[in-house]
Every structure is written in C-alpha cells, then in structure tokens.
Design a protein around this motif. Sequence first.
Motif, mmCIF file in Angstrom:
data_model
loop_
_atom_site.group_PDB
_atom_site.id
_atom_site.type_symbol
_atom_site.label_atom_id
_atom_site.label_comp_id
_atom_site.label_asym_id
_atom_site.label_seq_id
_atom_site.Cartn_x
_atom_site.Cartn_y
_atom_site.Cartn_z
ATOM 1 N N SER A 43 0.619 -0.632 0.126
ATOM 2 C CA SER A 43 0.174 -0.056 0.417
ATOM 3 C C SER A 43 0.573 1.086 -0.364
ATOM 4 O O SER A 43 0.627 2.404 -0.250
ATOM 5 N N GLY A 44 1.897 1.263 0.325
ATOM 6 C CA GLY A 44 3.084 3.267 0.682
ATOM 7 C C GLY A 44 3.016 3.478 1.913
ATOM 8 O O GLY A 44 3.604 4.543 2.041
ATOM 9 N N CYS A 45 1.912 2.586 2.500
ATOM 10 C CA CYS A 45 1.616 3.237 3.663
ATOM 11 C C CYS A 45 2.331 2.552 4.915
ATOM 12 O O CYS A 45 1.952 1.856 4.813
ATOM 13 N N GLN A 46 2.456 2.679 6.544
ATOM 14 C CA GLN A 46 3.372 2.927 7.526
ATOM 15 C C GLN A 46 2.178 1.967 8.691
ATOM 16 O O GLN A 46 1.015 2.337 8.493
ATOM 17 N N ILE A 47 2.417 0.846 9.415
ATOM 18 C CA ILE A 47 2.719 0.002 10.777
ATOM 19 C C ILE A 47 1.969 1.171 11.640
ATOM 20 O O ILE A 47 2.684 2.088 11.322
ATOM 21 N N VAL A 48 1.477 1.433 12.150
ATOM 22 C CA VAL A 48 1.235 1.942 13.370
ATOM 23 C C VAL A 48 2.719 1.847 13.999
ATOM 24 O O VAL A 48 3.287 3.670 14.765
ATOM 25 N N SER A 49 2.682 0.949 14.780
ATOM 26 C CA SER A 49 3.967 1.059 16.102
ATOM 27 C C SER A 49 4.537 -0.160 15.612
ATOM 28 O O SER A 49 3.848 -1.602 16.384
ATOM 29 N N PRO A 50 5.631 -0.551 15.146
ATOM 30 C CA PRO A 50 6.428 -1.966 15.732
ATOM 31 C C PRO A 50 6.488 -2.318 17.142
ATOM 32 O O PRO A 50 6.447 -3.292 17.124
ATOM 33 N N ARG A 51 5.893 -1.389 18.016
ATOM 34 C CA ARG A 51 5.663 -2.148 19.707
ATOM 35 C C ARG A 51 4.555 -2.642 19.339
ATOM 36 O O ARG A 51 4.126 -4.624 19.963
ATOM 37 N N LEU A 52 3.692 -2.756 19.029
ATOM 38 C CA LEU A 52 2.132 -3.376 18.454
ATOM 39 C C LEU A 52 2.589 -5.304 17.682
ATOM 40 O O LEU A 52 1.932 -5.928 17.807
ATOM 41 N N VAL A 53 3.282 -4.662 17.272
ATOM 42 C CA VAL A 53 4.164 -6.180 16.657
ATOM 43 C C VAL A 53 4.737 -6.752 17.793
ATOM 44 O O VAL A 53 4.564 -8.332 17.847
ATOM 45 N N SER A 54 5.160 -6.593 18.843
ATOM 46 C CA SER A 54 5.247 -6.887 19.953
ATOM 47 C C SER A 54 4.629 -7.325 21.009
ATOM 48 O O SER A 54 4.840 -8.687 21.152
ATOM 49 N N ALA A 55 4.000 -7.025 20.902
ATOM 50 C CA ALA A 55 2.312 -7.025 21.596
ATOM 51 C C ALA A 55 1.637 -8.335 21.301
ATOM 52 O O ALA A 55 1.557 -9.024 21.872
ATOM 53 N N THR A 56 1.666 -8.243 19.974
ATOM 54 C CA THR A 56 0.787 -9.813 19.129
ATOM 55 C C THR A 56 2.142 -11.151 19.098
ATOM 56 O O THR A 56 1.454 -12.256 19.071
ATOM 57 N N LEU A 57 3.057 -10.534 18.927
ATOM 58 C CA LEU A 57 4.454 -11.611 19.906
ATOM 59 C C LEU A 57 3.649 -12.461 21.131
ATOM 60 O O LEU A 57 3.523 -13.959 20.710
ATOM 61 N N TRP A 58 3.800 -12.180 22.068
ATOM 62 C CA TRP A 58 3.703 -12.059 23.419
ATOM 63 C C TRP A 58 1.861 -12.866 23.958
ATOM 64 O O TRP A 58 1.957 -13.976 23.954
ATOM 65 N N LEU A 59 0.323 -11.579 22.406
ATOM 66 C CA LEU A 59 -0.467 -12.131 23.125
ATOM 67 C C LEU A 59 -0.619 -13.299 22.527
ATOM 68 O O LEU A 59 -1.206 -14.650 22.719
ATOM 69 N N GLY A 60 0.365 -13.447 21.080
ATOM 70 C CA GLY A 60 -0.590 -14.373 20.438
ATOM 71 C C GLY A 60 0.300 -16.009 21.117
ATOM 72 O O GLY A 60 -0.536 -17.213 20.806
ATOM 73 N N ASN A 61 1.651 -15.944 21.297
ATOM 74 C CA ASN A 61 1.817 -17.319 21.901
ATOM 75 C C ASN A 61 1.451 -17.236 23.356
ATOM 76 O O ASN A 61 0.802 -19.261 24.040
ATOM 77 N N ALA A 62 0.792 -16.354 24.148
ATOM 78 C CA ALA A 62 0.336 -17.100 24.973
ATOM 79 C C ALA A 62 -1.088 -17.077 25.154
ATOM 80 O O ALA A 62 -1.038 -18.469 25.781
ATOM 81 N N ALA A 63 -1.868 -16.965 23.834
ATOM 82 C CA ALA A 63 -3.202 -17.602 23.765
ATOM 83 C C ALA A 63 -2.851 -19.121 23.272
ATOM 84 O O ALA A 63 -4.087 -19.804 23.881
#
Length: 481
Positions: free
Chosen positions: A404-424
């Motif tokens: 799309s040429g647009c950026q994600i909100v924050s790389p910290r949210l990628v870190s959050a999904t890493l921990w939340l996803g594995n925890a789930a």
Amino acid sequence: MHTIGYGKHGHTSKLETENKQEPFWRVAPVVKAALLIGACGGFVLASVLTLSLAFAIPPGMWWEAVVQAHGHLQLYGWAGLFVLGIALHFFPRLCGAPLAGARFLPWLLGIAIVSLILRAVSQPGLIMVDAPAWRLMLVNSGLFEVIAIGGILFLIGVTARRGPPAKTRPAYWSVLPFFVGAFCSSGIASIVNLLNVVQAAQGSGLALYRSDALNVTLGLFGFLVPIALAMSARSLPMYAELDGFPRRALWPLSGTYFTGLALMSVGTANNLPQFWANIIGGLGMLLTGGVVLLFVGTFLRLMRKRGRLPQRVAQLAPKPVALAQSYKKQIKKEQANYGPFVGLVASSYLWALLGALLLLIDGLSLLATGSAPVAIDAIRHSFAIGFIALLICGIAPRMLPSFSGCQIVSPRLVSATLWLGNAAVVLRVSPLLLSPFIHSAQGYALSTILMGLSGPCGLALAICLTINLWPTLYSSARHTA
C-alpha cells in the motif's frame, strides 16, 4: 472487466502486465473485513466460550452452537478472508495476469460478510428461540457463502487462464498445485457448509459432528495451511531475506499433502466401519503431518541463516564483504521499522511443527491401537492460532506496507502480538495436552482457568493487529490520485 492486450505472438509483455495489475486498494476491503470480523466476532465468541468454562457456566446446546459458529467465523471469516485478500493481490502477480472482474469484488465481499453475520447470529439464536426466521437465516448463510466463494473462485480461474502458460513462470509453476488444491478445497467446503446448515435448520440447530468436522478440516487443512505454505515458499524468502525454498520439492510435497487431506476427509466424513475409518484417517494424518514437518524443518533451517548474506546473492556480488555489511544494516533497519516480525514467523513455524508432530502421533496410534491419544482440538488450535494466526501477525506488518505504501502504527504492537499470540496458544493447547494427566480437582480447576484466559488473549491479539495494520489498508497511491 479488464481486457488484456496481446502482441504479435499472443502474449502480453511483462511491462504491459505490470501496468495493468490491480492496485492493492482493490483488495484492501477484504482484509479490513477480516480484521473487523476477528476483533468484533470470532475472537469475541472464543472469549465467551473459554470464560464460560472458567466460571463453570453449565455448557449445553447453546455452547455447542457457539462452538460451531465461532469455528466457522474464525476459519472462513477472520483467517479465511485475510488470507484470501492477500491471495487476490499476490496470485495475479504470480501468474502474470491482472485480477479479472475486480469491479465485482465489493459485491462478492458484501455477500460473504452477510453470510458470516447470518451464521454467527442465527445458529445460537435458533438454539435459544425456535423460530422460522432463525432457520431461514441459517440456510441463507450457507447459500450466500456458496455464491460468494463460487464467484471469487471464478474470478481467480479467469485470471489464471488469461496469464501466460504456467510453465513459462517457474515461481508460479512451482506452487501452482498448492493454490489449485486450496481453492478447490474452499469451493468444496462452501458446499459442505450449505448441506450442514440445511441439516441444522431442519433439526436442532446443530450440524452433525462428522459433517462439521469435515468443514473444519477442509477450511483449515484444505485452504489455510496450503495457502500459507505456498505463499511462504514464494514470499517469505523475499521479505525475511532468506535463501529460496527448493522448488523441485514443492510438487511432490503438494501431491503427498493433498492425498493425506483426502484420506483425512474420507475418514472424518464417511460412516465407515471404525476399523477402516481408523486406517484411512491414520494414513491421512501421517501424510499431512509428514509434509508439514518437512516444510517447517526446511523453513527453520533457512531462518537459522538469517543475518548472513544469502548464498545466491553472495555468489553474484562483485564485493561480497561490503554487501554483507549492507545486508546486516538492512536487517537492523527492518527490525526497527517492523518489530520482531521474524520472531513471529519463527514461532508460528514452531507451533506448526508441534501440530505436525501431534498429527503423526495420532496417525500412528490410530493405525496401531485404533485410538487417538491427542485431542483433535489441540491439533486444530496448534495450526489455527499457533501457525496461521501468528504467521499472519508476523508477515502482514512487513508485507502490507510494501503493498500500500503506508506504514504500520508501531513496531511495539508487533511485539505485543508476539507475546499475546504465543500466550493464547499456550493457554489454549496446554490444558488439552495435559488433561489426560490431571486427576485432581485442583488441577482441573487450574486448567479451566488457563483455558479461560486464552480467549481474552486472542481477542487482545486481534485488536492489536487491527489497530496496527489499519493505516496500511489505505493505499498512498490512491490518496495521491
């Protein structure tokens, strides 16, 4: 509908094809719908199910209805639409032809969304209030899904036919059987779902266990996993700076995989004598699990080399040392911009590895003893949340900005999904794996609490992913235009 111009020899030039490819904003609404369905529907129902167990709310027919609606919404709504949206952008470029009938895509998406909403509302509603309106809505949900999936598959088929011969495009040819098998499974699954909802509407509101299990098998192992493997083989080496997947192995692996899927489906759906159901289902699990195991082992071996310049690039570089230093800087820059997306991809493959091993264990046990020691629910969630969801969370923050040429909100949210996803996944799968060894009331209470927390963790994962990816779904090219 877009037409394709042909030159003297009947083939479109590469430049003409690239110019006529549909932009990402054409398929972005499919991804938006998937994110909203997950954050507002599928993971909400998952939280209801797991929290009801944690609070010891007596399960009944309502619980079974929510289970079936939740599974369908997650497989064919959240993960299914997300993967389909990416495939509709990725597949035309892979086969060398623009997406046919792109202007019909919003209509087909609307029909698909209506079908999913009707399913999520009508099935639990019919259990609580037996009314003809609920039964009609339930049947219409299946009918609309057949129309939507059939229409999308038709557009994909026309797109493939308009492209150059598949054998002239090695990257496309190598993964073609995975795409063909996945799209065929999706079409068959929509028909199976229609038969299921008709039967449920005529009866108690619940689909038969075997029929619902077949629909889940086709959606998870027939559509999502093959598409994930095919797109990983083609796109992951590019986005994660890895050596390419061996092309010659893809056709034999795909043939073995879909043979295993067919055997699993027959063993699940048919009312065969138990002996033959165990033999057929066990062989299917062995073949399917073995292919996934080989795939994952190859990907993990490639990922161990990340950080070092790919061999194919180093051999062509005039100054390999300088290029290697530049390569390392590029990796650090991507980590800063996109967060631990490679960690998410690696963890998704580890969960796929676990799921494959569990399939092998159950397959061997069915052949040897006629019983499966591992709960099928543990295998499904290892693949659905562990492999598919975490792979989406890993590759999407890196892939969608390039689309799309647009950026994600924050790389910290990628870190959050890493921990939340594995925890789930841990909270959802570990109680199922440990349940045969739990014999005390305290152990059972602890396992239900852990499982209860898995739903909210998954919901938080879906919300974080939606927030993070939302800006990437508004193409900068369209804004400029």
